[in-house]
Design an enzyme around this catalytic site. Structure first.
Site, PDB file in Angstrom:
ATOM      1  N   ASP A   1       4.802  -1.224  -0.443  1.00  0.00           N
ATOM      2  CA  ASP A   1       3.794  -2.209   0.221  1.00  0.00           C
ATOM      3  C   ASP A   1       2.893  -1.957  -0.753  1.00  0.00           C
ATOM      4  OD1 ASP A   1       3.113   0.248   0.616  1.00  0.00           O
ATOM      5  OD2 ASP A   1       1.918  -0.280   2.381  1.00  0.00           O
TER       6      ASP A   1
ATOM      7  N   ASP B   1      10.581   5.318   3.856  1.00  0.00           N
ATOM      8  CA  ASP B   1       9.782   5.413   4.882  1.00  0.00           C
ATOM      9  C   ASP B   1       9.408   4.650   6.228  1.00  0.00           C
ATOM     10  OD1 ASP B   1       8.355   7.617   2.513  1.00  0.00           O
ATOM     11  OD2 ASP B   1       7.055   6.461   2.054  1.00  0.00           O
TER      12      ASP B   1
ATOM     13  N   ASP C   1       7.623   2.280   6.114  1.00  0.00           N
ATOM     14  CA  ASP C   1       6.265   1.811   6.543  1.00  0.00           C
ATOM     15  C   ASP C   1       6.420   0.587   6.331  1.00  0.00           C
ATOM     16  OD1 ASP C   1       6.994   2.130   3.776  1.00  0.00           O
ATOM     17  OD2 ASP C   1       5.318   4.070   3.749  1.00  0.00           O
TER      18      ASP C   1
ATOM     19  N   ARG D   1       4.910   9.609   4.236  1.00  0.00           N
ATOM     20  CA  ARG D   1       3.973   9.333   4.045  1.00  0.00           C
ATOM     21  C   ARG D   1       3.385   9.095   4.997  1.00  0.00           C
ATOM     22  NH1 ARG D   1       3.020   4.780  -0.687  1.00  0.00           N
ATOM     23  NH2 ARG D   1       4.271   3.661   0.891  1.00  0.00           N
TER      24      ARG D   1
END
Ligand code: ADP
Length: 322
Positions: free
Chosen positions: A103, A129, A131, A173
């Site tokens: 991101d 991750d 995520d 993370r």
């Protein structure tokens, strides 16, 4: 669209090469020239950019890491610095940029598309991750999962020989997906993730009950975003007298040849990124949901909290590890 560029940024993940390959081949198939940017945004600033050919990505689909290299470039958060990067793209006539990363990397791409309307940007989720909102899976997650499974299976052999409790600290993370998926897959007694509050006293009790029932070993899977393996061991020994050993799997989780699932995902997402550029789309992250290719604006990706933790599967893992 005549020319595009591709870069990998942030933490690397297995399958990034397969994603670059898909971007390059799909673009050339559509008569678009492709430029590779080395070392992520740092290479954009340093003008470390080279034209890629069909053969440039030969023999890469099976390799871990990224042949374009990755780097962190904190100064890319400054608008004046980004202008230099934009200039390096414009002088070559590059109209599209595919950014493979997490991101943070998406934010850099979003800024470029805001500050230069002639350059379309597309993000491809590359991180172990898992995520990134807008995609059920990120490129590298499945390979990392399999690496963890392989390691823990080996640890389990020695754990049962010595009747020990092993605490395995895994990456991710702030996201507990790797710990959950790996924990369920290896039959861990307990999974500790940032998304769920865990009372270490309960974990200790569970381990103790297991030992009383004659269990030879226990595996505790801890997500790095929740606590370190060492801290977990310290907390546990406050409640029970247990021979707890800690394994921090570390960067081994980021390496290795990508799994079949990651090669497929990377190829599909890389190809889709080029499709979106051809359709004139910009500031979009590609993804996969229920096995369908999706596009989500960067704005939506940053705003929504959609990549929700799978509490149902977490509950199942607990039920299966009584
Ligand atoms: P990841 O992409 O894996 O999340 P980082 O968060 O380290 O990794 O981001 C990778 C790079 O993206 C950074 O080194 C920086 O160059 C760029 N970047 C991150 N955040 C921003 C931002 N807010 N604005 C511009 N560029 C950013």
């Amino acid at each position: 669209m005549k020319k595009i560029a591709v870069l990998t940024s942030g933490g690397d993940s297995p399958g990034m090469n397969a994603a670059i390959r898909a971007v390059v081949r799909k673009a050339i198939y559509n008569n678009i020239e492709v430029y590779g940017v080395y070392q992520g945004y740092q290479g954009l600033l340093n003008d470390d950019i080279e034209k890629l050919e069909l053969g440039s990505v030969g023999d890469t689909i099976q390799r871990g890491g990224t042949f374009l290299y990755s780097a962190r470039c904190p100064e890319f958060k400054e608008a004046e610095v980004r202008q230099k990067a934009i200039e390096n793209l414009r002088k070559r006539g590059i109209e599209g940029l595919v950014v493979i990363g997490g991101d943070g990397s998406y934010r850099g791409a979003q800024r470029i598309s805001e500050e230069c309307k002639e350059i379309q940007t597309i993000g491809v989720p590359g991180t172990i991750d898992n995520d990134i909102n807008g995609s059920d899976f990120t490129i590298g997650f499945d390979t990392a999962l399999n690496t963890i499974i392989d390691c823990v299976d080996k640890i389990r052999d020695t754990a049962s020989s010595h009747a020990r409790t092993f605490i395995i600290e895994v990456m991710g993370r702030d996201c507990g997906d790797l710990a959950l998926w790996a924990g369920l897959s290896v039959g861990a007694e307990t999974i500790i993730v940032p998304e769920v509050e865990t009372d270490i006293k309960d974990v200790a009790e569970k381990i103790d009950n297991g030992i009383r029932r004659g269990k030879k070993h226990s595996i505790v899977m801890v997500a790095e975003g929740c606590m370190s393996g060492e801290d977990c061991a310290k907390e546990l020994t406050k409640y029970i007298n247990v021979d707890a050993r800690v394994s921090v799997l570390g960067h081994i989780q980021r390496g290795g040849s990508p799994s079949g699932a990651d090669r497929m995902l990377a190829s599909r997402l890389g190809g889709h990124a080029v499709d979106l550029l051809l359709e004139g789309k910009t500031a979009i992250g590609v993804g996969i949901r229920n096995n369908e290719l999706t596009d989500t604006s960067f704005e939506e990706i940053f705003r929504s909290n959609e990549h929700k933790f799978d509490f149902e599967t977490f509950a199942l893992a607990n039920e299966l590890s009584i």
